[in-house]
Enzyme design. Sequence first.
Site, PDB file in Angstrom:
ATOM      1  N   ASP A 164       0.818  -1.225   0.000  1.00 23.30           N
ATOM      2  CA  ASP A 164       0.000   0.000   0.000  1.00 23.30           C
ATOM      3  C   ASP A 164       0.849   1.271   0.000  1.00 23.30           C
ATOM      4  O   ASP A 164       0.517   2.253  -0.664  1.00 23.30           O
ATOM      5  CB  ASP A 164      -0.875   0.076   1.266  1.00 23.30           C
ATOM      6  CG  ASP A 164      -2.005  -0.937   1.250  1.00 23.30           C
ATOM      7  OD1 ASP A 164      -2.191  -1.615   0.231  1.00 23.30           O
ATOM      8  OD2 ASP A 164      -2.707  -1.039   2.285  1.00 23.30           O
ATOM      9  N   GLU A 225      -7.316  -6.730   0.993  1.00 20.20           N
ATOM     10  CA  GLU A 225      -7.950  -6.241   2.235  1.00 20.20           C
ATOM     11  C   GLU A 225      -9.075  -5.318   1.856  1.00 20.20           C
ATOM     12  O   GLU A 225      -8.913  -4.463   0.961  1.00 20.20           O
ATOM     13  CB  GLU A 225      -6.934  -5.437   3.044  1.00 20.20           C
ATOM     14  CG  GLU A 225      -6.056  -6.252   3.917  1.00 20.20           C
ATOM     15  CD  GLU A 225      -5.132  -5.336   4.713  1.00 20.20           C
ATOM     16  OE1 GLU A 225      -5.504  -4.195   5.032  1.00 20.20           O
ATOM     17  OE2 GLU A 225      -4.013  -5.784   4.980  1.00 20.20           O
ATOM     18  N   THR A 256      -5.457   1.044   9.507  1.00 19.11           N
ATOM     19  CA  THR A 256      -6.505   0.275  10.175  1.00 19.11           C
ATOM     20  C   THR A 256      -6.249   0.294  11.682  1.00 19.11           C
ATOM     21  O   THR A 256      -5.159  -0.067  12.120  1.00 19.11           O
ATOM     22  CB  THR A 256      -6.486  -1.182   9.669  1.00 19.11           C
ATOM     23  OG1 THR A 256      -6.347  -1.148   8.253  1.00 19.11           O
ATOM     24  CG2 THR A 256      -7.756  -1.903  10.052  1.00 19.11           C
TER      25      THR A 256
HETATM   26  N1  PXP Z   1      -2.834  -6.469   8.259  1.00 16.56           N
HETATM   27  C1  PXP Z   1      -3.878  -5.633   8.087  1.00 16.56           C
HETATM   28  C2  PXP Z   1      -5.252  -6.181   8.188  1.00 16.56           C
HETATM   29  C3  PXP Z   1      -3.685  -4.261   7.812  1.00 16.56           C
HETATM   30  O1  PXP Z   1      -4.740  -3.432   7.661  1.00 16.56           O
HETATM   31  C4  PXP Z   1      -2.358  -3.789   7.672  1.00 16.56           C
HETATM   32  C5  PXP Z   1      -2.128  -2.346   7.353  1.00 16.56           C
HETATM   33  O2  PXP Z   1      -2.567  -2.042   6.093  1.00 16.56           O
HETATM   34  C6  PXP Z   1      -1.307  -4.714   7.853  1.00 16.56           C
HETATM   35  C7  PXP Z   1      -1.577  -6.027   8.158  1.00 16.56           C
HETATM   36  C8  PXP Z   1       0.115  -4.297   7.710  1.00 16.56           C
HETATM   37  O3  PXP Z   1       0.445  -3.417   8.720  1.00 16.56           O
HETATM   38  P1  PXP Z   1       1.828  -2.647   8.668  1.00 16.56           P
HETATM   39  O4  PXP Z   1       1.791  -1.777   7.456  1.00 16.56           O
HETATM   40  O5  PXP Z   1       1.857  -1.888   9.945  1.00 16.56           O
HETATM   41  O6  PXP Z   1       2.900  -3.689   8.570  1.00 16.56           O
END
Ligand code: PXP
Length: 398
Positions: A164, A225, A256
Site C-alpha cells: 500500500d 484487504e 486500520t
Molecule cells: N494487516 C492488516 C489487516 C492491515 O490493515 C495492515 C495495514 O494495512 C497490515 C496487516 C500491515 O500493517 P503494517 O503496514 O503496519 O505492517
Amino acid sequence: MALNLLFQTDTSPYLIDTDLIRSRVTRLMDNLFIENHHVSIVFMDDRDIASYNNRYRKRKGPTNVLSFPTGDYRGSTPEITNQKELGDILISIETADREAKIDNKSLNYRLTELLIHGLLHLLGYDHEQSEDEAQQMGDKEKELFNKLNHSGREKMVQLAINVDHVATIREARGITEPDPVLAAGICELAGAAGIVVHLREDRRHIQDRDVRLLRQTVKTKLNLEMATSKEIIDIALEVKPDMVTLVPEKRKELTTEGGLNVTTNKKKVLQTIKKMNKAGIPVSLFIDPDAKQIKTAKDVGATFVELHTGRYCDAESEEDRDREFTMIEESAEIAFNTGLRVNAGHGLDYLTTSRIAALETIEELSIGHAIITRSVFVGLDQAVREMMALIKPPLQGH
Ligand code: PXP
C-alpha cells in the site's frame, strides 16, 4: 485422564496461561499413550521447591522441575504395569520465569519444555544415569516438542507483503510512480509468499487499476484487504483475488486501527463470507486477539483469522509487550484448535516479528510499513530479504 493443576503460589504476577498449559499437557499425554493416567502438576515458588529439592534430593537451593513417580516404570510401559497414577510434577514458576526471560522465550513455552521433561521423568527416563540415557531423554524431548509443533502449521511461517505505501508515495505526487505493481514483483523475487493490498473506499493509496493489474501479475498469492462495502465487494467478486481479508475501515484513520468487531457486525460479515465463498474466494477476518471474536469468526464460516499485532508492537513497556504477546499466543492456539487458519499482522517490524513468527500455529504474517520504509534506505529487495531472515522455523525461538 485426570490432570490436576494445583497452585501453591500466587500466579498473578506471571503470564501463565493455564488453559494453554492444560491443552498442551493433554496433547502430550495423548502422544505418550498415557491418556488414561493421572498426573498432578503443582506450581510453586522457589522457596517451596527448594525445600523439596533439599528433602528428597539432598540438593541446596531451588530448581525448575521435580518429578515424583508413583511407580517405577523403567523398562516397562505404563500399560504393562497397569498403574494409573503416574505421580506428581512440581514446577517453580519463579525459576521457569527467570529461565524464560534469559532465553527470550514466553513463560508458557518454557513451562511446556519443563512439563515434557517432568513427564518423561515420571515415565522412568533419567538423564542423570548415563550419557546414553541422557541422549535418549533429550531425543524424546525433541520428538515430543516436534509433535506439539507439528500439530501446528506444517511449514515455516510465510511472509506476505503489503505494498500500500508504495502507492501512498505515488498518490502524494499524483503521478504514476512508484508503481505498487512493480514493487509486488520485486517482493516476490526476494521471496515473499504473497502480496497484500487494501483497496480503501476513499482510494487514498491503492487504486482499482492496481488491483486489476496485480491480479494478472502476482505469481504467489494476492490478498485483498477490504471493508464490507457493496462497491468493494463487487470489485472483489469480479477480480477474484486468492483471498480477501475483511477489515474495519474509518475515513479519518491513518491506518486500520482496531480489529473487525465480528460480533456486532455478524450479519454483514456472514453475508460477505457467503458471497466470497460462492465465488471460491476464502475469507480472513482481521480481529483482535480475543476468544469471543475467534468463536464468532468460526461461527460465520471464516477460513482464516488475522490476529491484530498492533498492541503488541506498540507496547511501551516490556511487561505490556509480554502481556500482549501472551494474548496473541493464546488466541492463535484457540483459533487453530477450532480449525481456523491463523495469520497475524499490523505494526510488525524488524524487532517485533521473530517472536510472533516462532508461534507454531501462525501460518502467515502480513507486513507493510516496516519493509517499505526500510526499502527507502536499503532497497526493496534487501528489505524483504532481511525480514525473511528474521522469520525462522519453529523451535528456534519462543
Ligand atoms: N494487516 C492488516 C489487516 C492491515 O490493515 C495492515 C495495514 O494495512 C497490515 C496487516 C500491515 O500493517 P503494517 O503496514 O503496519 O505492517
